[in-house]
Design an enzyme around this catalytic site. Structure first.
Site, short mmCIF file in Angstrom:
data_model
loop_
_atom_site.label_atom_id
_atom_site.label_comp_id
_atom_site.label_asym_id
_atom_site.label_seq_id
_atom_site.Cartn_x
_atom_site.Cartn_y
_atom_site.Cartn_z
CG ASP A 260 42.61 -63.40 -69.99
OD1 ASP A 260 41.45 -63.50 -70.45
OD2 ASP A 260 42.91 -62.66 -69.04
CG HIS B 164 41.44 -59.36 -71.23
ND1 HIS B 164 41.22 -58.00 -71.25
CD2 HIS B 164 41.99 -59.62 -70.02
CE1 HIS B 164 41.60 -57.47 -70.11
NE2 HIS B 164 42.07 -58.42 -69.34
CG HIS C 135 40.54 -62.48 -61.80
ND1 HIS C 135 40.44 -61.19 -61.32
CD2 HIS C 135 41.10 -62.37 -63.04
CE1 HIS C 135 40.89 -60.35 -62.24
NE2 HIS C 135 41.30 -61.04 -63.28
#
Length: 395
Positions: free
Chosen positions: A185, A187, A287
């Site tokens: 990730d 992010h 998610h």
């Protein structure tokens, strides 16, 4: 079967640790549906949005899920965005839970039936500041996982030292050496100049995917990155409807859609996004670093969606552990459930949920007790990161 219309008589919300917001909808025929409207870091905004939803929908017919969804979305001039869609998400999930309970079937039956018997899952390792990932990966392996996800980097400047990326590569190597698949990730912490370097460095290690390689406001730039590397690109937690996904799908920017059922409009919209993504040969991996209600709602769609690939789950996640320790209570995925066994991980999978509605039984007494405690504390806030020069960095 009683087909008398069920009228909404009450909508109640519960702020609970570690950072979740649960929704309970009650009907005239005494059916209780549970939803989740968690929007991490913006709890009070969601609570305010529910004042409007109560005003509009107490007295409405709970059976009419699509009409309620459209009215909530279209009925005010301003629409979409994280706050309004997260509030709508919790209401929508609860209405599907009610409908399934009323008819005595799991929601996946109402979405057309199942296409799989079990759901592949992954767990988190490493926390916000990724470290000690090899031992964490071994622990996840012992818990039954065959795949994990980790943050790629700490804070990164717009253009930073390439040496910072070497540590990421080493950590991914360590996790891969355990035999587990790993998603990395980004992010949204990296800007274009650094993200394309890291993606190229990771390519030989063959991660499952890289997530949010750039901020989700840049479909063209993400499409460029997708064309430059062979690693699947995953994105979607900060997209709030099928309309938000449109530019990413049309530009062939992503390989895996990651809508969050608590942000994107609930089960109704998650199901629509799954079908929309399928038409672009894009996989679905919802998610969900959130609570049991959100996870169960994701699983209902996953069980019925042909393009589903893997499901995130927050069991023993770093946020849950830290919040529980701070409050002196348990605040994990199973903490509010009367039937936690339905989320048992075996050989990397969780069996398809079989109970009516969304398939999880919520312990209302435990929710009320935890909410009463948590209301005395400031809700969870994400960290604010600054660099050595004092400038703000992406978290």
């Amino acid at each position: 079967m009683d087909m008398t219309p069920s009228t909404i008589t009450d909508i109640e919300i519960f702020r609970v640790p570690p950072r979740w917001l649960f929704v309970q909808v009650k009907t005239s025929d005494n059916i209780f549906g549970w939803g989740e409207s968690t929007l991490e870091g913006h709890t009070e905004a969601i609570e305010g949005a529910f004042s409007d939803l109560r005003e509009r929908f107490i007295g409405a017919i709970a059976d009419n899920i699509q009409d309620i969804w459209q009215t909530a979305y279209m009925g005010r001039f301003y629409r979409g965005g994280p706050v309004l869609m997260s509030a709508l998400s919790g209401l929508d999930i609860a209405l599907w839970d009610i409908k399934g309970k009323k008819l005595g079937v799991p929601v996946w039956q109402l979405l057309g039936g199942k296409v799989r018997d079990r759901i592949k899952v992954y767990g988190w390792i490493g926390g916000d500041h990724p470290s000690a990932v090899a031992s964490a990966a071994e622990a996840r392996k012992a818990q039954g996982f065959t795949a994990v996800k980790m943050n790629g980097t700490d804070a990164i400047s717009w253009v930073d030292s390439p040496a910072l990326l070497e540590a990421t590569v080493e950590r991914v190597k360590q996790v891969r050496s355990t035999g587990l698949d790993v998603g990395v990730d980004f992010h949204g912490r990296l800007h274009k100049g650094m993200a394309k370097q890291l993606a190229k460095l990771l390519e030989p290690l063959r991660p499952m995917f890289i997530e949010e390689p750039l901020l989700p406001t840049q479909p063209k730039e993400i499409a460029d990155l997708s064309n430059a590397v062979s690693i699947p690109i995953a994105l979607g937690e900060r997209l709030y409807s099928r309309w938000d996904f449109r530019p990413y799908l049309e530009r062939r920017a992503i390989d895996i859609a990651q809508p969050d059922v608590s942000h994107c409009g609930g089960i109704s919209e998650l199901h629509r996004i799954a079908s929309y993504a399928e038409t672009h040969d894009v996989a679905l991996a919802p998610h969900c670093p959130l609570g049991p209600i959100a996870l169960a709602a994701c699983m209902q769609v996953a069980i019925s969606a042909p393009n589903f690939v893997i499901q995130e789950m927050s069991w023993k996640m770093h946020y849950n552990v830290a919040a529980g320790e701070a409050l002196g209570i348990e605040a994990d995925l199973h903490s509010y459930m009367a039937n936690p066994e339905v989320f048992t991980v075996k050989d990397g999978y969780v069996a398809a949920l079989q109970g009516p509605g969304i398939g999880v039984e919520i312990d209302e007494g435990r929710v009320r007790k935890a909410s009463e405690l948590y209301m005395k504390h400031t809700p969870w806030r994400n960290p604010l990161w600054r660099g050595e020069d004092g400038s703000l960095k992406e978290w």
